[in-house]
Design a protein around this motif. Structure first.
Motif, mmCIF file in Angstrom:
data_model
loop_
_atom_site.group_PDB
_atom_site.id
_atom_site.type_symbol
_atom_site.label_atom_id
_atom_site.label_comp_id
_atom_site.label_asym_id
_atom_site.label_seq_id
_atom_site.Cartn_x
_atom_site.Cartn_y
_atom_site.Cartn_z
ATOM 1 N N PHE A 91 17.080 -47.431 13.844
ATOM 2 C CA PHE A 91 17.714 -47.486 12.518
ATOM 3 C C PHE A 91 18.439 -48.804 12.334
ATOM 4 N N PHE A 92 19.214 -49.222 13.324
ATOM 5 C CA PHE A 92 19.976 -50.468 13.190
ATOM 6 C C PHE A 92 19.082 -51.691 13.287
ATOM 7 N N ASP A 93 18.026 -51.624 14.094
ATOM 8 C CA ASP A 93 17.063 -52.724 14.102
ATOM 9 C C ASP A 93 16.460 -52.918 12.718
ATOM 10 N N LEU A 105 32.153 -46.578 18.045
ATOM 11 C CA LEU A 105 32.424 -45.543 19.032
ATOM 12 C C LEU A 105 32.157 -44.133 18.518
ATOM 13 N N HIS A 106 31.974 -43.980 17.213
ATOM 14 C CA HIS A 106 31.664 -42.651 16.672
ATOM 15 C C HIS A 106 30.263 -42.180 17.068
ATOM 16 N N HIS A 107 29.477 -43.045 17.698
ATOM 17 C CA HIS A 107 28.176 -42.612 18.200
ATOM 18 C C HIS A 107 28.310 -41.809 19.495
ATOM 19 N N LEU A 108 29.509 -41.735 20.037
ATOM 20 C CA LEU A 108 29.755 -40.981 21.270
ATOM 21 C C LEU A 108 30.352 -39.616 20.952
ATOM 22 N N THR A 109 29.965 -38.611 21.731
ATOM 23 C CA THR A 109 30.582 -37.298 21.604
ATOM 24 C C THR A 109 32.034 -37.377 22.077
ATOM 25 N N VAL A 131 41.526 -52.333 21.230
ATOM 26 C CA VAL A 131 41.702 -52.137 19.793
ATOM 27 C C VAL A 131 40.349 -51.835 19.176
ATOM 28 N N PHE A 132 40.318 -50.823 18.311
ATOM 29 C CA PHE A 132 39.052 -50.501 17.671
ATOM 30 C C PHE A 132 39.269 -49.859 16.310
ATOM 31 N N SER A 133 38.268 -50.052 15.455
ATOM 32 C CA SER A 133 38.237 -49.371 14.165
ATOM 33 C C SER A 133 37.024 -48.466 14.146
ATOM 34 N N ASP A 134 37.123 -47.378 13.389
ATOM 35 C CA ASP A 134 36.000 -46.451 13.348
ATOM 36 C C ASP A 134 36.219 -45.417 12.249
ATOM 37 N N GLN A 135 35.236 -44.520 12.142
ATOM 38 C CA GLN A 135 35.331 -43.375 11.243
ATOM 39 C C GLN A 135 35.945 -42.216 12.027
ATOM 40 N N GLU A 138 22.076 -39.440 6.307
ATOM 41 C CA GLU A 138 21.065 -38.883 7.205
ATOM 42 C C GLU A 138 21.311 -39.357 8.637
ATOM 43 N N HIS A 139 21.591 -40.652 8.781
ATOM 44 C CA HIS A 139 21.888 -41.186 10.106
ATOM 45 C C HIS A 139 23.162 -40.549 10.665
ATOM 46 N N GLN A 140 24.179 -40.408 9.827
ATOM 47 C CA GLN A 140 25.447 -39.833 10.274
ATOM 48 C C GLN A 140 25.251 -38.409 10.775
ATOM 49 N N ALA A 141 24.489 -37.614 10.041
ATOM 50 C CA ALA A 141 24.283 -36.220 10.434
ATOM 51 C C ALA A 141 23.571 -36.107 11.773
ATOM 52 N N ALA A 142 22.705 -37.059 12.064
ATOM 53 C CA ALA A 142 21.905 -36.988 13.283
ATOM 54 C C ALA A 142 22.567 -37.631 14.498
ATOM 55 N N HIS A 143 23.427 -38.632 14.270
ATOM 56 C CA HIS A 143 23.861 -39.464 15.393
ATOM 57 C C HIS A 143 25.374 -39.673 15.512
#
Length: 227
Positions: free
Chosen positions: A8-10, A119-123, A145-149, A184-189
């Motif tokens: 997706f990111f590629d 980092l939101h891609h991690l459980t 330091v980090f920003s994220d959802q 769609e990406h958010q729901a899956a990953h």
């Protein structure tokens, strides 16, 4: 952080920055907060950026800390190539095209770890493991330091965040097609975790001076220091 997610990111690497500025409200202000709140007494010589993407934060890190060695980690080869091209040959870059969960650095070898919207891609369990690893990589006095959802603490708060986020993205020019692809990406990953939980996980890992200097809806900046 599966192969599907990397693909997706590629696929959007060439237009990532334009898309993210349409889909993330106050994006530049968030990047400013990530760097502005790094303690002024820190003069990092070795920096690790988790999820460098197209290099939006990387460029600013290289400008603020021109003598630092920049270790860039991203699982998308397309994003890494774009990031390296933007930063230029003058920066001291060491790329790591791999999953965060497989990264390894010697203990007390990093001065600053920074990340934005990665980092939101991690459980939750994987975030806890990564926080402990980052603590071990940082030298005493080093900063993370980090920003994220981030999720809201309640489902009602989280739903309101999502509602207002969509409204803001549409005002910034996001299309229905772009929004649908991101959702769609958010729901899956993606795995959004509440702010209070992530602050607790940082404390459990050993960090001190844990603070949230900036927040807008889901978008949050956290900073912590190894004593």
């Amino acid at each position: 952080m599966s192969a599907d997610s990397s693909g997706f990111f590629d696929s959007i690497s060439s237009e990532y920055t334009a898309q993210i500025r349409r889909c993330v409200p106050r994006y530049d202000e968030m990047l400013w907060a990530v760097l502005d709140y790094v303690p002024s007494d820190l003069a990092p010589q070795r920096i690790l950026e988790l999820g460098c993407g197209a290099g939006n934060l990387t460029v600013q890190l290289a400008e603020k800390y021109p003598q630092a060695e920049l270790h860039l980690a991203d699982f998308s080869a397309g994003m890494m190539a774009q990031c390296e091209a933007r930063v230029g040959a003058q920066a001291r870059i060491i790329p790591h095209i791999e999953d965060f969960r497989r990264l390894s650095f010697p203990s007390e070898s990093i001065d600053l770890v920074a990340s934005t919207i990665s980092l939101h891609h991690l459980t939750d369990a994987e975030k806890k493991t990564l926080f402990r690893a980052i603590f071990s990589w940082l030298r005493p006095g080093g900063v993370f330091v980090f920003s994220d959802q981030f999720a809201g603490k309640t489902e009602e708060t989280y739903a309101r965040h999502q509602h207002h986020w969509r409204e803001a993205a549409m005002k910034l020019g996001a299309t229905e097609q772009e929004w649908a692809a991101w959702m769609e990406h958010q729901a899956a990953h993606d795995y959004h975790s509440p702010l209070i939980d992530q602050m607790q996980w940082l404390a459990e890992a050993g960090f001190v001076d844990i603070d949230c200097p900036w927040r807008y809806l889901l978008w949050t900046v956290l900073i912590a220091r190894r004593p």
